[in-house]
Design a protein around this motif. Structure first.
Motif, mmCIF file in Angstrom:
data_model
loop_
_atom_site.group_PDB
_atom_site.id
_atom_site.type_symbol
_atom_site.label_atom_id
_atom_site.label_comp_id
_atom_site.label_asym_id
_atom_site.label_seq_id
_atom_site.Cartn_x
_atom_site.Cartn_y
_atom_site.Cartn_z
ATOM 1 N N SER A 1 0.819 -1.218 0.000
ATOM 2 C CA SER A 1 0.000 0.000 0.000
ATOM 3 C C SER A 1 0.848 1.261 0.000
ATOM 4 O O SER A 1 0.435 2.299 -0.502
ATOM 5 C CB SER A 1 -0.941 0.010 1.206
ATOM 6 O OG SER A 1 -1.887 -1.027 1.094
ATOM 7 N N THR B 1 -5.214 1.618 -4.573
ATOM 8 C CA THR B 1 -6.051 0.429 -4.355
ATOM 9 C C THR B 1 -5.899 -0.136 -2.947
ATOM 10 O O THR B 1 -6.768 -0.873 -2.487
ATOM 11 C CB THR B 1 -5.715 -0.681 -5.378
ATOM 12 O OG1 THR B 1 -4.346 -1.057 -5.241
ATOM 13 C CG2 THR B 1 -6.011 -0.225 -6.793
ATOM 14 N N PRO C 1 -4.163 -2.657 -1.287
ATOM 15 C CA PRO C 1 -4.505 -4.077 -1.137
ATOM 16 C C PRO C 1 -4.485 -4.540 0.317
ATOM 17 O O PRO C 1 -3.606 -4.150 1.077
ATOM 18 C CB PRO C 1 -3.412 -4.787 -1.957
ATOM 19 C CG PRO C 1 -2.341 -3.790 -2.153
ATOM 20 C CD PRO C 1 -2.944 -2.436 -2.031
ATOM 21 N N LYS C 2 -5.483 -5.330 0.656
ATOM 22 C CA LYS C 2 -5.615 -5.847 2.020
ATOM 23 C C LYS C 2 -5.706 -7.378 2.047
ATOM 24 O O LYS C 2 -5.836 -7.962 3.107
ATOM 25 C CB LYS C 2 -6.852 -5.247 2.684
ATOM 26 C CG LYS C 2 -6.750 -3.747 2.935
ATOM 27 C CD LYS C 2 -7.983 -3.240 3.638
ATOM 28 C CE LYS C 2 -8.010 -1.790 3.960
ATOM 29 N NZ LYS C 2 -7.020 -0.911 3.467
ATOM 30 N N SER C 3 -5.674 -8.004 0.865
ATOM 31 C CA SER C 3 -5.768 -9.459 0.783
ATOM 32 C C SER C 3 -4.976 -9.941 -0.429
ATOM 33 O O SER C 3 -4.614 -9.149 -1.308
ATOM 34 C CB SER C 3 -7.233 -9.897 0.641
ATOM 35 O OG SER C 3 -7.734 -9.513 -0.629
ATOM 36 N N ASN D 1 -6.167 -11.695 -2.835
ATOM 37 C CA ASN D 1 -6.983 -11.427 -4.019
ATOM 38 C C ASN D 1 -6.809 -9.984 -4.491
ATOM 39 O O ASN D 1 -6.783 -9.721 -5.690
ATOM 40 C CB ASN D 1 -8.462 -11.726 -3.759
ATOM 41 C CG ASN D 1 -9.281 -11.546 -5.016
ATOM 42 O OD1 ASN D 1 -9.111 -12.266 -5.989
ATOM 43 N ND2 ASN D 1 -10.155 -10.550 -5.020
ATOM 44 N N ASP D 2 -6.700 -9.045 -3.557
ATOM 45 C CA ASP D 2 -6.469 -7.648 -3.940
ATOM 46 C C ASP D 2 -5.166 -7.511 -4.733
ATOM 47 O O ASP D 2 -5.093 -6.726 -5.683
ATOM 48 C CB ASP D 2 -6.399 -6.742 -2.712
ATOM 49 C CG ASP D 2 -7.744 -6.499 -2.052
ATOM 50 O OD1 ASP D 2 -8.786 -6.845 -2.645
ATOM 51 O OD2 ASP D 2 -7.741 -5.948 -0.925
ATOM 52 N N GLU E 1 -4.614 -6.290 -8.505
ATOM 53 C CA GLU E 1 -3.637 -5.223 -8.768
ATOM 54 C C GLU E 1 -2.744 -5.574 -9.946
ATOM 55 O O GLU E 1 -2.499 -4.753 -10.823
ATOM 56 C CB GLU E 1 -2.792 -4.968 -7.518
ATOM 57 C CG GLU E 1 -1.693 -3.972 -7.716
ATOM 58 C CD GLU E 1 -2.179 -2.567 -8.004
ATOM 59 O OE1 GLU E 1 -1.484 -1.856 -8.745
ATOM 60 O OE2 GLU E 1 -3.227 -2.170 -7.491
ATOM 61 N N TYR F 1 -12.476 0.299 -11.613
ATOM 62 C CA TYR F 1 -12.116 -0.565 -10.485
ATOM 63 C C TYR F 1 -11.573 0.269 -9.332
ATOM 64 O O TYR F 1 -11.988 0.104 -8.181
ATOM 65 C CB TYR F 1 -11.097 -1.637 -10.886
ATOM 66 C CG TYR F 1 -10.661 -2.430 -9.692
ATOM 67 C CD1 TYR F 1 -11.452 -3.461 -9.199
ATOM 68 C CD2 TYR F 1 -9.499 -2.109 -8.982
ATOM 69 C CE1 TYR F 1 -11.086 -4.166 -8.062
ATOM 70 C CE2 TYR F 1 -9.127 -2.799 -7.842
ATOM 71 C CZ TYR F 1 -9.934 -3.825 -7.390
ATOM 72 O OH TYR F 1 -9.591 -4.502 -6.249
ATOM 73 N N LYS G 1 -13.077 0.627 -5.655
ATOM 74 C CA LYS G 1 -12.261 0.187 -4.511
ATOM 75 C C LYS G 1 -12.149 1.312 -3.480
ATOM 76 O O LYS G 1 -12.150 1.059 -2.278
ATOM 77 C CB LYS G 1 -10.877 -0.221 -5.020
ATOM 78 C CG LYS G 1 -9.941 -0.711 -3.963
ATOM 79 C CD LYS G 1 -10.180 -2.158 -3.641
ATOM 80 C CE LYS G 1 -9.012 -2.705 -2.845
ATOM 81 N NZ LYS G 1 -9.363 -3.245 -1.578
ATOM 82 N N ASP H 1 -15.480 -10.394 -7.053
ATOM 83 C CA ASP H 1 -14.090 -10.169 -6.629
ATOM 84 C C ASP H 1 -13.449 -8.963 -7.303
ATOM 85 O O ASP H 1 -12.483 -8.403 -6.781
ATOM 86 C CB ASP H 1 -13.227 -11.399 -6.906
ATOM 87 C CG ASP H 1 -13.516 -12.545 -5.951
ATOM 88 O OD1 ASP H 1 -14.147 -12.307 -4.898
ATOM 89 O OD2 ASP H 1 -13.107 -13.678 -6.255
ATOM 90 N N THR H 2 -13.961 -8.568 -8.459
ATOM 91 C CA THR H 2 -13.392 -7.430 -9.186
ATOM 92 C C THR H 2 -14.358 -6.238 -9.174
ATOM 93 O O THR H 2 -14.282 -5.351 -10.026
ATOM 94 C CB THR H 2 -13.031 -7.825 -10.629
ATOM 95 O OG1 THR H 2 -14.184 -8.340 -11.291
ATOM 96 C CG2 THR H 2 -11.911 -8.856 -10.654
#
Length: 137
Positions: free
Chosen positions: A44, A66, A68-70, A72-73, A77, A94, A98, A117-118
């Protein structure tokens, strides 16, 4: 299917061997945790020089947006900074979704499962196949 080049796979194998030589044990990549908060904080903050797939200037500009926290994130990305999503104008929708600046919507209620998921944005080729199968069923 996107496969790593043999050269990259060789570098990974060499790195694992070097770790084994210096630490006494070869890391089991299947056992690496995918939920380490420090990794997501680093991403991040765009502190990703030398981090495979997310070290480019474009990735480093997008990561703080974005956050990301997972795992999948991070997958998303990597996917959004590809020719398809860029040319298909999927990047900004997106990111806006987000960040909560745009509502998550789906072109049809049947597609929520495919696009959840997206955040309702088509990013993967596989999603197009799933959409065709879902709508055509």
């Amino acid at each position: 299917m996107d496969m790593l080049g043999l050269r990259t796979l060789s570098v990974i194998a060499e790195a694992l061997d070097l770790i084994k030589d210096t630490e006494g044990a070869r890391p089991d990549l299947d056992q690496l945790p995918l939920t380490d908060p420090k990794v997501f904080e680093m991403c991040s903050a765009a502190d990703t020089i030398g981090v495979f797939q997310i070290e480019s200037r474009a990735q480093m500009q997008t990561l703080p947006r974005t956050r990301p926290k997972s795992f999948n994130d991070l997958v998303v990305e990597v996917a959004i900074i590809r020719p398809g999503p860029i040319q298909g104008n999927a990047v900004h929708p997106y990111i806006n979704r987000k960040q909560g600046r745009e509502p998550v919507t789906y072109p049809h209620p049947l597609l929520e499962r495919v696009l959840k998921d997206t955040l309702g944005v088509i990013l993967y080729q596989e999603q197009i196949i799933e959409i065709a199968m879902t709508v055509g069923a």
